[in-house]
Enzyme design. Structure first.
Site, PDB file in Angstrom:
ATOM      1  N   HIS A 180       3.508   4.228  -2.848  1.00 50.74           N
ATOM      2  CA  HIS A 180       3.960   3.906  -4.206  1.00 50.74           C
ATOM      3  C   HIS A 180       2.970   4.393  -5.249  1.00 50.74           C
ATOM      4  O   HIS A 180       1.811   4.679  -4.958  1.00 50.74           O
ATOM      5  CB  HIS A 180       4.141   2.390  -4.366  1.00 50.74           C
ATOM      6  CG  HIS A 180       2.846   1.623  -4.302  1.00 50.74           C
ATOM      7  ND1 HIS A 180       2.147   1.438  -3.127  1.00 50.74           N
ATOM      8  CD2 HIS A 180       2.110   1.022  -5.271  1.00 50.74           C
ATOM      9  CE1 HIS A 180       1.048   0.756  -3.364  1.00 50.74           C
ATOM     10  NE2 HIS A 180       0.989   0.496  -4.664  1.00 50.74           N
ATOM     11  N   ASP A 234       1.648   2.673  -8.887  1.00 52.91           N
ATOM     12  CA  ASP A 234       1.648   1.292  -9.356  1.00 52.91           C
ATOM     13  C   ASP A 234       2.512   1.079 -10.596  1.00 52.91           C
ATOM     14  O   ASP A 234       2.432   1.845 -11.565  1.00 52.91           O
ATOM     15  CB  ASP A 234       0.219   0.851  -9.719  1.00 52.91           C
ATOM     16  CG  ASP A 234      -0.690   0.722  -8.507  1.00 52.91           C
ATOM     17  OD1 ASP A 234      -0.204   0.355  -7.429  1.00 52.91           O
ATOM     18  OD2 ASP A 234      -1.895   0.999  -8.665  1.00 52.91           O
ATOM     19  N   HIS A 256      -0.020   6.055  -3.397  1.00 48.47           N
ATOM     20  CA  HIS A 256      -0.980   5.551  -2.416  1.00 48.47           C
ATOM     21  C   HIS A 256      -0.326   4.518  -1.512  1.00 48.47           C
ATOM     22  O   HIS A 256       0.740   3.982  -1.829  1.00 48.47           O
ATOM     23  CB  HIS A 256      -2.233   4.991  -3.100  1.00 48.47           C
ATOM     24  CG  HIS A 256      -1.966   3.852  -4.035  1.00 48.47           C
ATOM     25  ND1 HIS A 256      -1.511   4.023  -5.319  1.00 48.47           N
ATOM     26  CD2 HIS A 256      -2.078   2.512  -3.862  1.00 48.47           C
ATOM     27  CE1 HIS A 256      -1.376   2.854  -5.906  1.00 48.47           C
ATOM     28  NE2 HIS A 256      -1.698   1.910  -5.040  1.00 48.47           N
ATOM     29  N   ARG A 304      -8.939  -5.622  -7.981  1.00 53.74           N
ATOM     30  CA  ARG A 304      -8.322  -4.482  -8.690  1.00 53.74           C
ATOM     31  C   ARG A 304      -8.223  -4.756 -10.184  1.00 53.74           C
ATOM     32  O   ARG A 304      -7.793  -5.832 -10.593  1.00 53.74           O
ATOM     33  CB  ARG A 304      -6.924  -4.229  -8.125  1.00 53.74           C
ATOM     34  CG  ARG A 304      -6.286  -2.947  -8.639  1.00 53.74           C
ATOM     35  CD  ARG A 304      -4.907  -2.743  -8.066  1.00 53.74           C
ATOM     36  NE  ARG A 304      -3.912  -3.472  -8.840  1.00 53.74           N
ATOM     37  CZ  ARG A 304      -2.600  -3.458  -8.585  1.00 53.74           C
ATOM     38  NH1 ARG A 304      -2.131  -2.765  -7.566  1.00 53.74           N
ATOM     39  NH2 ARG A 304      -1.758  -4.136  -9.330  1.00 53.74           N
TER      40      ARG A 304
HETATM   41  C1  SIN Z   1      -2.679  -1.292  -4.169  1.00 54.07           C
HETATM   42  O1  SIN Z   1      -1.619  -0.803  -3.809  1.00 54.07           O
HETATM   43  O2  SIN Z   1      -2.969  -1.398  -5.352  1.00 54.07           O
HETATM   44  C2  SIN Z   1      -3.682  -1.739  -3.136  1.00 54.07           C
HETATM   45  C3  SIN Z   1      -4.198  -0.606  -2.341  1.00 54.07           C
HETATM   46  C4  SIN Z   1      -5.103  -1.068  -1.237  1.00 54.07           C
HETATM   47  O3  SIN Z   1      -5.213  -2.267  -1.002  1.00 54.07           O
HETATM   48  O4  SIN Z   1      -5.694  -0.214  -0.577  1.00 54.07           O
END
Ligand code: SIN
Length: 281
Positions: free
Chosen positions: A101, A103, A257, A272
């Site tokens: 995806h 974000d 990602h 994050r």
């Molecule tokens: C996310 O998708 O923001 C998290 C990515 C991760 O945990 O590696």
């Protein structure tokens, strides 16, 4: 490779660069921030190792690249709406980021990027993979590029948040799923031009893109499924192995990602912060 202010080591031919010689917890001068931004534009994701970053310094670093984005589906779920703790506990059956995806693309102005900081890292597994969406676009045939030109996609959070998504069960990081939750829906161009590099990239993803504007779900689905898979072809991807104190700062415009679920019986905890972006064109 040496930039003016730091060393930079490329991770792969598809993207990713590790920056060394920068302590991001310090007040960085404008020139260093400009070079980090340049590296992000060039390599799509930049990584740092062995950083000591509390929540306030983490947010201060993020603010050097723009306003902090408050995620509408996590607001009210923790003390600080500017932070998301990405937590996977042993026994969790689902987790944040388990599909390829980009974000928060249901938002009219999706985040420019996200800065993820490793706190508790399993001894193996739990890597994050990234896919370069410039390369994905470049590799399409001339015919497909022509077909996608001018097409807009509908993005929604209906699959990933709210009571109907059913995603909170078995997951330590919860999103809003109460009766007051409302879907957010918007449209974006399928092929987006990066506001800083001027390059074209593919801008659809499995978590949020639900169809093409003006087409039925049945009409949209086959082409979307092709584009989702095409965008993750192995040659467009690169993979980051986490350590405690690592940072991944991804350009959320030019990449997709996925977090890998192979953490075995171990906890995985990261913090994050997202940086606001602009309206895709
Ligand atoms: C996310 O998708 O923001 C998290 C990515 C991760 O945990 O590696």
């Amino acid at each position: 490779m040496r930039n003016t202010r730091f060393d930079i080591a490329l991770l792969s031919g598809a993207g990713g660069a590790e920056i060394s010689g920068v302590d991001v917890a310090q007040e960085l001068d404008d020139g260093t921030i400009a070079e980090i931004r340049g590296a992000l534009n060039d390599h799509c994701v930049v990584f740092f190792r062995d950083q000591e970053l509390d929540a306030e310094r983490h947010k201060a670093f993020a603010r050097r690249f723009g306003e902090i984005f408050i995620h509408p589906n996590y607001v009210g779920m923790s003390d600080d709406p500017e932070i998301l703790m990405v937590r996977r506990e042993p026994g969790d059956t689902t987790y944040v980021g388990e599909d390829w995806h980009t974000d928060t693309t249901m938002w009219p102005e999706p985040p420019l990027g996200a800065i993820l900081y490793g706190i508790d890292i399993p001894p193996y597994g739990g890597d994050t993979m990234f896919a370069n969406q410039y390369l994905a676009y470049d590799a399409l045939s001339a015919g497909m590029k022509k077909m996608l030109d001018g097409l807009r996609a509908v993005h929604s959070d209906i699959l990933v948040a709210g009571p109907q998504a059913g995603k909170n069960k078995g997951r330590s990081t919860k999103h809003r799923d109460g009766p007051d939750w409302r879907e957010t829906r918007t449209t974006h161009p399928v092929v987006r031009t990066h506001p800083e590099t001027g390059r074209k990239m593919l801008f659809v993803n499995k978590s949020y893109t639900v169809g093409f504007e003006g087409m039925t779900e049945a009409e949209s689905r086959p082409v979307l499924d092709f584009l989702f898979e095409h965008g993750n072809r192995p040659e467009f991807t690169f993979r980051f192995r986490w350590q405690k104190g690592s940072i991944a700062f991804w350009d959320n415009r030019s990449t997709k990602h996925i977090a890998l679920g192979d953490t075995g019986p171990f906890r995985r905890l990261l913090r994050r912060v997202q940086v606001c972006g602009d309206r895709p064109v």
